[in-house]
Design a protein around this motif. Structure first.
Motif, PDB file in Angstrom:
ATOM      1  N   THR A   1      56.046  42.621  49.772  1.00 49.25           N
ATOM      2  CA  THR A   1      56.076  42.366  48.326  1.00 49.25           C
ATOM      3  C   THR A   1      55.262  41.109  48.033  1.00 49.25           C
ATOM      4  N   PHE A   2      54.902  40.941  46.768  1.00 51.50           N
ATOM      5  CA  PHE A   2      54.151  39.770  46.325  1.00 51.50           C
ATOM      6  C   PHE A   2      54.863  39.128  45.141  1.00 51.50           C
ATOM      7  N   ASP A   3      54.678  37.812  45.014  1.00 49.14           N
ATOM      8  CA  ASP A   3      55.248  37.089  43.882  1.00 49.14           C
ATOM      9  C   ASP A   3      54.319  37.108  42.674  1.00 49.14           C
ATOM     10  N   LYS A   4      53.018  37.186  42.919  1.00 47.68           N
ATOM     11  CA  LYS A   4      52.077  37.242  41.803  1.00 47.68           C
ATOM     12  C   LYS A   4      50.781  37.886  42.254  1.00 47.68           C
ATOM     13  N   LEU A   5      50.213  38.690  41.361  1.00 42.79           N
ATOM     14  CA  LEU A   5      48.927  39.324  41.605  1.00 42.79           C
ATOM     15  C   LEU A   5      47.880  38.688  40.704  1.00 42.79           C
ATOM     16  N   TYR A   6      46.725  38.394  41.281  1.00 40.65           N
ATOM     17  CA  TYR A   6      45.576  37.936  40.504  1.00 40.65           C
ATOM     18  C   TYR A   6      44.509  39.019  40.579  1.00 40.65           C
ATOM     19  N   TYR A   7      43.758  39.183  39.508  1.00 43.78           N
ATOM     20  CA  TYR A   7      42.732  40.221  39.449  1.00 43.78           C
ATOM     21  C   TYR A   7      41.366  39.580  39.239  1.00 43.78           C
ATOM     22  N   GLU A   8      40.407  40.003  40.039  1.00 46.19           N
ATOM     23  CA  GLU A   8      39.073  39.421  39.930  1.00 46.19           C
ATOM     24  C   GLU A   8      38.478  39.634  38.545  1.00 46.19           C
ATOM     25  N   SER A   9      38.851  40.725  37.893  1.00 45.57           N
ATOM     26  CA  SER A   9      38.333  40.979  36.553  1.00 45.57           C
ATOM     27  C   SER A   9      38.787  39.912  35.560  1.00 45.57           C
ATOM     28  N   ASN A  10      39.882  39.219  35.884  1.00 43.90           N
ATOM     29  CA  ASN A  10      40.354  38.122  35.031  1.00 43.90           C
ATOM     30  C   ASN A  10      39.879  36.757  35.512  1.00 43.90           C
ATOM     31  N   THR A  11      39.646  36.632  36.826  1.00 38.88           N
ATOM     32  CA  THR A  11      39.356  35.310  37.385  1.00 38.88           C
ATOM     33  C   THR A  11      37.864  35.049  37.594  1.00 38.88           C
ATOM     34  N   TYR A  12      36.997  36.092  37.472  1.00 39.19           N
ATOM     35  CA  TYR A  12      35.596  35.874  37.808  1.00 39.19           C
ATOM     36  C   TYR A  12      34.894  34.930  36.843  1.00 39.19           C
ATOM     37  N   VAL A  13      35.478  34.726  35.672  1.00 43.82           N
ATOM     38  CA  VAL A  13      34.877  33.785  34.720  1.00 43.82           C
ATOM     39  C   VAL A  13      35.402  32.366  34.920  1.00 43.82           C
ATOM     40  N   LEU A  14      36.409  32.210  35.793  1.00 39.55           N
ATOM     41  CA  LEU A  14      36.952  30.879  36.037  1.00 39.55           C
ATOM     42  C   LEU A  14      35.981  30.049  36.872  1.00 39.55           C
TER      43      LEU A  14
ATOM     44  N   ILE B   1      31.881  31.994  44.780  1.00 41.00           N
ATOM     45  CA  ILE B   1      32.586  30.766  45.145  1.00 41.00           C
ATOM     46  C   ILE B   1      33.022  29.987  43.906  1.00 41.00           C
ATOM     47  N   THR B   2      32.288  30.164  42.797  1.00 42.80           N
ATOM     48  CA  THR B   2      32.703  29.524  41.549  1.00 42.80           C
ATOM     49  C   THR B   2      34.056  30.063  41.109  1.00 42.80           C
ATOM     50  N   GLN B   3      34.218  31.374  41.254  1.00 46.13           N
ATOM     51  CA  GLN B   3      35.496  32.008  40.941  1.00 46.13           C
ATOM     52  C   GLN B   3      36.605  31.459  41.823  1.00 46.13           C
ATOM     53  N   ASP B   4      36.311  31.271  43.105  1.00 45.23           N
ATOM     54  CA  ASP B   4      37.327  30.755  44.021  1.00 45.23           C
ATOM     55  C   ASP B   4      37.745  29.333  43.665  1.00 45.23           C
ATOM     56  N   LEU B   5      36.808  28.528  43.180  1.00 48.12           N
ATOM     57  CA  LEU B   5      37.150  27.178  42.726  1.00 48.12           C
ATOM     58  C   LEU B   5      38.151  27.251  41.576  1.00 48.12           C
TER      59      LEU B   5
END
Length: 620
Positions: free
Chosen positions: A295-308, A354-358
């Motif tokens: 199980t996971f506590d939280k899911l992140y989606y690249e479609s939401n985080t790629y602009v971060l 890598i910008t997304q990963d930051l």
């Protein structure tokens, strides 16, 4: 807090150095290790580093220290000296008290909460294919690391980032659009993530067909004639030219790239198809995770985080740790850290991976306040994470010193490396079915579950099969590349999960038998037992090391240490079982003590296997 045996022994050695040799014992480095199995004792003091202060030979020092500790330290019963190594034998009463007061507790080995939060990322699949064997190793390592950290007192948040966008996703979508004829998982009867994965493979097949036809064209032959190096065959040239063809000439490649651009432009039709196919994959993933017990506590989606991450880039520019090139792109010069120059923003203002990963790292810190983050990713990404962690340090992020890449070796098959787009992978679901099938065959041969309901038999067989799979993978140290042989993994003998499960089952069986016969396991009665047998001392000594091993495995993120501990503990229990009677022991006190010993070993095996995500059955 009561001192541990190593602390007691070290303090005793330091006192001996002061009293016997007039030196400052506290200033000396005391080297203590486990006694080798061929010698009597549990702890060994290495005396060679003490020759300078003692001005004696190692053997003489060992005898001096042994006599001193035997007289002054209550826990030391005896000693022997082997070539300058001082082997210490611990009092039976110490082991007995430890077993009956600590090791039999249900929470044995679990540390108190330390108030620290750790984020553990694992799995993080793409939504263009089902989970496969490579994902299984990732998932098992990430899950086990999470369990270990929880056991060691941390508040663990299990997360994954789902890679749900990009050209690979568009390939599956385009193949379904062009060749799917409106089919669905329901209409085909296929598991939904497998259904989508089939279209990813189909795209590659269609692309290769298109590419082979193009290679015969005048255009392709002209390119080969101009570009190929002397002596290079057409086959070798076109094999290396595939990516260039996809980007510059392929009609399918052009359609896939156009679909990606439409997705980025929020085209409603493309977005609707993307959501539909991703939801199919998510449903399939959930089935697989449930089967693996994850199980996971939280899911992140690249479609939401790629602009971060763009704010992080601006911060780096303000701090003068990032710089702007003449074309407007942003980069960091990491050559002083023995890394390469890294682009962080393209000239057109768009971000890269890598910008997304930051940005995602900062988002997780904002979500959980965790100053430790663990990334479970294959060793192909070693350079990427070294770069990411260095960038975050230069940005002076508050969690930058707590980042760790749990790098693990890839998983090969006996036939070679798996390739998703060619369909040469071992799907996680198929793998689980295979090991469970093998467990059923073995169970039928042994007739071990006769008399149980079919439901109970199926549950036990499933536990055995998954134990075979999980243990086979986890027992290999994370950094090692491994070849997965399905036949070897389901071997029910030797260094396997079912072997450990069987040891636990024996501990439960003897307690059931004790209930039937009325044998007492009373703790006060067990305290009357004296003169522990060597096999009993060995088991208790192993149990004594479990809490410290949990800490070590948690801090090194290495569940293979726990797997091998469980195997060794199970092996010693089987030997003890063979050599000693439990319910027919010579005295009621011996029966009670050995029942408590079985309980402690069983509980510890259960805890250890649980850390690996493995259930232990009551019967098998």
């Amino acid at each position: 807090m009561k001192d541990s045996l190593p602390q007691i022994i070290e303090a005793g050695v330091q006192a001996a150095i002061s009293d016997l040799y007039g030196a400052d014992g506290a200033a000396q480095t005391i080297t203590l290790q486990a006694t080798r199995k061929e010698f009597e004792g549990e702890f060994t003091v290495v005396t060679f580093p003490l020759t300078r202060v003692a001005k004696k030979k190692p053997d003489e020092i060992a005898n001096d220290l042994g006599e001193y500790l035997k007289e002054k330290v209550d826990e030391v019963a005896d000693f022997n000296v082997i070539k300058g190594f001082l082997n210490l034998v611990i009092q039976d009463n110490y082991w007995k008290e430890f077993l009956l007061s600590s090791a039999v507790a249900d929470d044995f080995g679990k540390a108190s909460a330390n108030g620290e939060t750790v984020v553990v990322e694992f799995s993080s699949p793409n939504t263009n294919k089902p989970l496969h064997l490579g994902h299984v190793r990732n998932i098992l390592l990430g899950w086990s690391a999470s369990q270990l950290l929880e056991m060691a007192g941390y508040d663990v948040k299990k997360v994954q980032i789902i890679n749900d966008r990009g050209i690979a996703i568009c390939k599956s979508m385009l193949a379904w659009q062009l060749f799917g004829d409106g089919a669905t998982p329901e209409s085909t009867g296929k598991k939904s993530d497998h259904f989508v994965g089939d279209f990813y493979v189909l795209f590659e097949q269609k692309f290769q067909e298109e590419y082979k036809l193009w290679q015969q064209s005048e255009e392709a032959q002209a390119i080969f004639g101009k570009s190929a190096k002397e002596g290079l065959s057409a086959e070798a040239f076109f094999k290396s030219y595939s990516k260039k063809y996809f980007n510059d000439y392929s009609k399918l490649g052009e359609q896939a790239r156009e679909m990606l651009l439409r997705w980025e432009a929020n085209d409603p039709e493309v977005r609707a198809l993307w959501e539909k196919m991703n939801n199919w994959v998510y449903a399939g993933f959930e089935e697989t995770y449930a089967a693996l017990g994850v199980t996971f506590d939280k899911l992140y989606y690249e479609s939401n985080t790629y602009v971060l991450g763009k704010d992080m880039v601006d911060k780096g520019l303000e701090m003068d740790v990032f710089h702007t090139r003449e074309d407007g792109s942003v980069y960091a010069d990491l050559t002083d850290a023995k890394l390469s120059e890294k682009t962080l923003m393209r000239a057109d203002g768009t971000s890269i991976y890598i910008t997304q990963d930051l940005g995602t790292a900062r988002l997780r810190y904002d979500d959980f306040g965790a100053k430790r983050m663990l990334y479970t990713v294959a060793d192909e990404q070693n350079h990427h994470f070294a770069t990411l962690f260095e960038l975050l340090k230069r940005l002076e992020e508050p969690y930058a010193d707590g980042l760790y890449h749990l790098s693990y070796g890839m998983v090969d098959l006996p036939s070679g490396r798996m390739k998703s787009r060619e369909g040469t992978v071992v799907d996680a679901d198929d793998l689980m079915k295979e090991v469970i099938h093998e467990a059923r065959l073995v169970s039928q041969e042994r007739a071990a579950t006769e008399g149980l309901s079919q439901e109970d038999q199926d549950a036990i067989i499933r536990q055995i099969g998954l134990a075979a799979l999980k243990f086979h993978i986890i027992k290999v140290g994370p950094q090692k590349r491994m070849t997965f042989d399905p036949k070897e993994s389901v071997d029910m003998q030797g260094q396997t999960g079912p072997y450990v499960q069987n040891a636990y089952v024996r501990t439960r069986a003897v307690w059931r038998k004790a209930d039937e016969t009325g044998a007492s396991a009373d703790l006060d009665l067990a305290k009357d037992y004296t003169d522990l047998a060597p096999a009993e001392r060995e088991l208790v000594h192993q149990l004594y090391g479990f809490p410290e091993l949990v800490k070590t495995a948690a801090e090194s993120y290495d569940p293979s240490l726990i797997a091998m501990f469980c195997y060794e503990l199970a092996k010693n229990l089987h030997k003890f079982w063979h050599d000693h009677s439990i319910l027919s022991a010579e005295t009621p006190a011996a029966i009670a003590f050995r029942l408590q010993l079985c309980k402690a070993v069983g509980n510890t095996l259960q805890s250890g296997m649980n850390l690996l995500g493995i259930q232990v059955p009551e019967r098998m």
